[in-house]
Structure formats: C-alpha cells, structure tokens
Design a protein around this motif. Structure first.
Motif, PDB file in Angstrom:
ATOM      1  N   PRO A   1      -8.263  -8.626 -54.807  1.00 38.67           N
ATOM      2  CA  PRO A   1      -7.935  -7.540 -53.877  1.00 38.67           C
ATOM      3  C   PRO A   1      -9.049  -7.283 -52.861  1.00 38.67           C
ATOM      4  O   PRO A   1      -8.778  -6.861 -51.735  1.00 38.67           O
ATOM      5  N   VAL A   2     -10.295  -7.531 -53.267  1.00 37.96           N
ATOM      6  CA  VAL A   2     -11.439  -7.321 -52.376  1.00 37.96           C
ATOM      7  C   VAL A   2     -11.905  -8.668 -51.835  1.00 37.96           C
ATOM      8  O   VAL A   2     -12.178  -9.600 -52.594  1.00 37.96           O
ATOM      9  N   GLN A   3     -12.005  -8.768 -50.523  1.00 39.82           N
ATOM     10  CA  GLN A   3     -12.354 -10.021 -49.856  1.00 39.82           C
ATOM     11  C   GLN A   3     -13.645 -10.634 -50.391  1.00 39.82           C
ATOM     12  O   GLN A   3     -13.702 -11.828 -50.717  1.00 39.82           O
ATOM     13  N   ARG A   4     -14.703  -9.827 -50.508  1.00 40.76           N
ATOM     14  CA  ARG A   4     -15.992 -10.351 -50.961  1.00 40.76           C
ATOM     15  C   ARG A   4     -15.894 -10.905 -52.372  1.00 40.76           C
ATOM     16  O   ARG A   4     -16.553 -11.887 -52.707  1.00 40.76           O
ATOM     17  N   ASP A   5     -15.070 -10.323 -53.218  1.00 42.20           N
ATOM     18  CA  ASP A   5     -14.908 -10.824 -54.584  1.00 42.20           C
ATOM     19  C   ASP A   5     -14.249 -12.205 -54.588  1.00 42.20           C
ATOM     20  O   ASP A   5     -14.584 -13.057 -55.415  1.00 42.20           O
ATOM     21  N   THR A   6     -13.323 -12.411 -53.668  1.00 41.92           N
ATOM     22  CA  THR A   6     -12.693 -13.733 -53.548  1.00 41.92           C
ATOM     23  C   THR A   6     -13.726 -14.774 -53.158  1.00 41.92           C
ATOM     24  O   THR A   6     -13.790 -15.866 -53.745  1.00 41.92           O
ATOM     25  N   VAL A   7     -14.543 -14.432 -52.160  1.00 36.66           N
ATOM     26  CA  VAL A   7     -15.580 -15.359 -51.706  1.00 36.66           C
ATOM     27  C   VAL A   7     -16.565 -15.655 -52.843  1.00 36.66           C
ATOM     28  O   VAL A   7     -16.943 -16.810 -53.076  1.00 36.66           O
ATOM     29  N   ASP A   8     -16.958 -14.619 -53.559  1.00 30.32           N
ATOM     30  CA  ASP A   8     -17.901 -14.793 -54.662  1.00 30.32           C
ATOM     31  C   ASP A   8     -17.313 -15.680 -55.751  1.00 30.32           C
ATOM     32  O   ASP A   8     -18.008 -16.544 -56.301  1.00 30.32           O
ATOM     33  N   PHE A   9     -16.042 -15.490 -56.052  1.00 32.65           N
ATOM     34  CA  PHE A   9     -15.407 -16.318 -57.081  1.00 32.65           C
ATOM     35  C   PHE A   9     -15.416 -17.781 -56.670  1.00 32.65           C
ATOM     36  O   PHE A   9     -15.678 -18.662 -57.492  1.00 32.65           O
ATOM     37  N   PHE A  10     -15.124 -18.055 -55.410  1.00 32.81           N
ATOM     38  CA  PHE A  10     -15.116 -19.446 -54.943  1.00 32.81           C
ATOM     39  C   PHE A  10     -16.501 -20.076 -55.043  1.00 32.81           C
ATOM     40  O   PHE A  10     -16.636 -21.251 -55.385  1.00 32.81           O
ATOM     41  N   HIS A  11     -17.535 -19.305 -54.770  1.00 29.38           N
ATOM     42  CA  HIS A  11     -18.901 -19.824 -54.913  1.00 29.38           C
ATOM     43  C   HIS A  11     -19.197 -20.156 -56.376  1.00 29.38           C
ATOM     44  O   HIS A  11     -19.748 -21.231 -56.684  1.00 29.38           O
ATOM     45  N   LYS A  12     -18.826 -19.271 -57.271  1.00 26.38           N
ATOM     46  CA  LYS A  12     -19.054 -19.506 -58.703  1.00 26.38           C
ATOM     47  C   LYS A  12     -18.188 -20.654 -59.213  1.00 26.38           C
ATOM     48  O   LYS A  12     -18.605 -21.427 -60.096  1.00 26.38           O
ATOM     49  N   SER A  13     -17.009 -20.790 -58.660  1.00 27.81           N
ATOM     50  CA  SER A  13     -16.125 -21.896 -59.042  1.00 27.81           C
ATOM     51  C   SER A  13     -16.717 -23.231 -58.603  1.00 27.81           C
ATOM     52  O   SER A  13     -16.620 -24.235 -59.328  1.00 27.81           O
ATOM     53  N   LYS A  14     -17.351 -23.235 -57.439  1.00 24.41           N
ATOM     54  CA  LYS A  14     -18.037 -24.453 -56.979  1.00 24.41           C
ATOM     55  C   LYS A  14     -19.132 -24.846 -57.962  1.00 24.41           C
ATOM     56  O   LYS A  14     -19.310 -26.030 -58.264  1.00 24.41           O
ATOM     57  N   ASP A  15     -19.852 -23.862 -58.483  1.00 22.55           N
ATOM     58  CA  ASP A  15     -20.936 -24.150 -59.428  1.00 22.55           C
ATOM     59  C   ASP A  15     -20.405 -24.815 -60.697  1.00 22.55           C
ATOM     60  O   ASP A  15     -21.075 -25.678 -61.281  1.00 22.55           O
ATOM     61  N   VAL A  16     -19.222 -24.414 -61.135  1.00 21.49           N
ATOM     62  CA  VAL A  16     -18.610 -25.055 -62.300  1.00 21.49           C
ATOM     63  C   VAL A  16     -18.297 -26.510 -61.991  1.00 21.49           C
ATOM     64  O   VAL A  16     -18.571 -27.410 -62.792  1.00 21.49           O
ATOM     65  N   TYR A  17     -17.734 -26.751 -60.814  1.00 17.50           N
ATOM     66  CA  TYR A  17     -17.413 -28.120 -60.416  1.00 17.50           C
ATOM     67  C   TYR A  17     -18.680 -28.978 -60.336  1.00 17.50           C
ATOM     68  O   TYR A  17     -18.683 -30.126 -60.801  1.00 17.50           O
ATOM     69  N   VAL A  18     -19.741 -28.424 -59.772  1.00 20.28           N
ATOM     70  CA  VAL A  18     -20.999 -29.167 -59.649  1.00 20.28           C
ATOM     71  C   VAL A  18     -21.547 -29.507 -61.033  1.00 20.28           C
ATOM     72  O   VAL A  18     -22.026 -30.626 -61.275  1.00 20.28           O
ATOM     73  N   ALA A  19     -21.471 -28.555 -61.960  1.00 20.85           N
ATOM     74  CA  ALA A  19     -21.969 -28.790 -63.327  1.00 20.85           C
ATOM     75  C   ALA A  19     -21.147 -29.864 -64.031  1.00 20.85           C
ATOM     76  O   ALA A  19     -21.693 -30.716 -64.740  1.00 20.85           O
ATOM     77  N   LEU A  20     -19.834 -29.838 -63.846  1.00 22.51           N
ATOM     78  CA  LEU A  20     -18.976 -30.857 -64.452  1.00 22.51           C
ATOM     79  C   LEU A  20     -19.243 -32.228 -63.837  1.00 22.51           C
ATOM     80  O   LEU A  20     -19.280 -33.242 -64.540  1.00 22.51           O
ATOM     81  N   THR A  21     -19.470 -32.265 -62.541  1.00 27.19           N
ATOM     82  CA  THR A  21     -19.770 -33.521 -61.864  1.00 27.19           C
ATOM     83  C   THR A  21     -21.075 -34.124 -62.372  1.00 27.19           C
ATOM     84  O   THR A  21     -21.184 -35.343 -62.561  1.00 27.19           O
ATOM     85  N   ALA A  22     -22.064 -33.282 -62.644  1.00 33.25           N
ATOM     86  CA  ALA A  22     -23.341 -33.764 -63.186  1.00 33.25           C
ATOM     87  C   ALA A  22     -23.126 -34.425 -64.548  1.00 33.25           C
ATOM     88  O   ALA A  22     -23.755 -35.447 -64.861  1.00 33.25           O
ATOM     89  N   ILE A  23     -22.240 -33.861 -65.353  1.00 31.48           N
ATOM     90  CA  ILE A  23     -21.911 -34.459 -66.650  1.00 31.48           C
ATOM     91  C   ILE A  23     -21.272 -35.823 -66.461  1.00 31.48           C
ATOM     92  O   ILE A  23     -21.630 -36.800 -67.135  1.00 31.48           O
ATOM     93  N   GLU A  24     -20.325 -35.905 -65.551  1.00 30.88           N
ATOM     94  CA  GLU A  24     -19.631 -37.170 -65.311  1.00 30.88           C
ATOM     95  C   GLU A  24     -20.593 -38.254 -64.833  1.00 30.88           C
ATOM     96  O   GLU A  24     -20.534 -39.405 -65.270  1.00 30.88           O
ATOM     97  N   GLN A  25     -21.494 -37.884 -63.929  1.00 27.30           N
ATOM     98  CA  GLN A  25     -22.456 -38.851 -63.400  1.00 27.30           C
ATOM     99  C   GLN A  25     -23.423 -39.319 -64.476  1.00 27.30           C
ATOM    100  O   GLN A  25     -23.752 -40.508 -64.569  1.00 27.30           O
ATOM    101  N   ASN A  26     -23.889 -38.397 -65.304  1.00 30.43           N
ATOM    102  CA  ASN A  26     -24.798 -38.752 -66.387  1.00 30.43           C
ATOM    103  C   ASN A  26     -24.105 -39.678 -67.378  1.00 30.43           C
ATOM    104  O   ASN A  26     -24.693 -40.655 -67.849  1.00 30.43           O
ATOM    105  N   TRP A  27     -22.870 -39.364 -67.704  1.00 35.74           N
ATOM    106  CA  TRP A  27     -22.118 -40.177 -68.664  1.00 35.74           C
ATOM    107  C   TRP A  27     -21.981 -41.611 -68.163  1.00 35.74           C
ATOM    108  O   TRP A  27     -22.173 -42.562 -68.914  1.00 35.74           O
TER     109      TRP A  27
END
Length: 255
Positions: free
Chosen positions: A31-57
């Motif tokens: 409902p709040v614009q800034r919260d949407t933006v913040d969620f997308f930033h945190k979601s990117k961090d999850v993707y980056v962490a998962l990608t690091a696992i894949e690359q290491n593997w």
C-alpha cells in the motif's frame, strides 16, 4: 526518483515479456510506495545470495571432477600423477558453500521483515492466494530427498499449504535448512574420504557406493537443483500476480 526509475524499468521488463527462469526476484505490491521499493531491494539481495550459492557449487564441482579425471588418467597412464589439490579445493569450496547458505537464510529473513512491513494490497494478496491454490506440484525437500506437493499441501501430509508471500518465504527457509543439513553430511563424508584421494582410490570407492560421500553427493545435487526450481516456481507466482492486478497499487509508476 532514481529508485522509482529503476523499479519502473524492472517492472516494465516483467510486465511486457514472459518471465523466464533466470534473474527473477520475488514481487510484492505494498500500500505504501516506499515499502514496495524496499521489498524489491531486499528481494534482489535474496537473488544475489542464491546466485552466489549456484556459482560456488559449479566451481567446487568442477574441482571435484578435475580430481576424479586426474585419478582416471593416472590409472591408464602411469606417467600421470594424481591431483589431490583439486579434491582439497572442492572440499574448501563446499565448506564455503555452507557459509553462503547461512547468508541466503539471513537474506530471506530480512525479506520476511520487509514483507511484514509491506502487508500487501488486497488485490495482490488475493491474486497470490488464488495462483498458489491453482498451482501444480512444487519441488520441496525432505530429509530423504526431493518430494512434490501442490500448494494446498495435499500431496505430502507434512507440507504446510502456501497461501501468501509470507508462506513462500517461510517455505524457502524450511527447505534451505534441510539442504544445509544435507550439505553438512556431504562435507563430513568428503573429509572422511580424503585419505582415499591421497592413495588414488577416491573415484573407485565413490563410484562403488561403498562410502557416505558416494551416497550423499548425488542426493545433495538433486536437492540443490530442486531448491533452485522451487525458488523459481514460487517467484513466478508472484510475478504473475503482479501482472494480473496491474496497475492496482502501482499507479505511481506512471505518475
């Protein structure tokens, strides 16, 4: 303005073309614009962490295979030597991989906190719940390996149904804990098998299935692949939900 432009560009790509199984991040509509933006930033961090696992593997497994190939070569050509360093490099990589799983768990936890703050718009939450209910089998993990369940949790009595973003994030952490526990067993088994590598007997014993590493490594490989697939399956649910309710809750993107 920079954040708004970046998010608008990302959403435009998702909303104008079919989603693919790479470079996808969990969506939310707050409902709040800034919260949407913040969620997308945190979601990117999850993707980056998962990608690091894949690359290491990939890198660690490459070293393991190089050690095995060197062992093969030494058997057919006595002039060629073992390459125990490759086994050691693989083991060090798997230990690092375990630490990266902790990083991913932390990133998902942070995203859970962002989800609590977001709450979600009514239309988006309803779309997520509907799409999860309509979804077919998800790739889930158990201590015995990969299992399958529909979103309602009917295929496996021990799998809780998923109805929301919160449920998806919780499921990611539950399955990640199982994956990490299996990797712990892989690491211990490889440490126990290192004397075999030094004697040029690692490949023979592993392929015969006479040691724990030969049993646990294929299981972990299958489970990691399933976890990656579950991530994508769940994220696509959130992307499709965004598409279905757009522009509701995201009107500010075109202001």
């Amino acid at each position: 303005m920079i954040f708004r432009f970046a998010l608008a560009t990302a959403l435009a790509l998702f909303l104008s073309s079919p989603a693919i199984s790479h470079q996808v991040w969990c969506h939310h509509n707050c409902p709040v614009q800034r919260d949407t933006v913040d969620f997308f930033h945190k979601s990117k961090d999850v993707y980056v962490a998962l990608t690091a696992i894949e690359q290491n593997w990939q890198s660690s497994s490459y070293s393991l295979e190089n050690g095995i190939l060197a062992e093969f070569d030494s058997k057919v050509d006595p002039s060629k030597s073992l390459n125990v360093e490759q086994y050691e490099k693989a083991l060090a990589g798997y230990i690092e991989l375990r630490a990266l799983m902790d990083d991913l768990d932390e990133a998902i936890y942070v995203l859970q906190e962002a989800d609590k703050k977001c709450g979600g718009t009514k239309s988006f939450n309803m779309a997520v719940e509907r799409n999860l209910k309509d979804a077919t089998d998800f790739h889930r993990l158990s201590t015995s390996g990969v299992r399958f369940s529909d979103a309602a949790g009917l295929s496996e009595a021990n799998i809780a149904p998923m109805k929301s973003i919160s449920d998806i994030l919780s499921a990611w952490r539950v399955d990640l804990a199982i994956l990490a526990s299996t990797l712990d067993e892989v690491i211990v088994a490889m440490q126990d098998a290192m004397p075999l590598a030094e004697k040029g007997e690692f490949a023979a014993v592993m392929l015969s299935g006479r040691n724990a590493f030969g049993d646990k490594m294929p299981q972990f490989t299958d489970m990691l692949s399933a976890y990656q697939r579950f991530y994508v399956e769940a994220v696509l649910i959130t992307i499709n939900s965004t598409m279905q309710v757009y522009p509701d809750g995201l009107e500010w993107l075109t202001e």
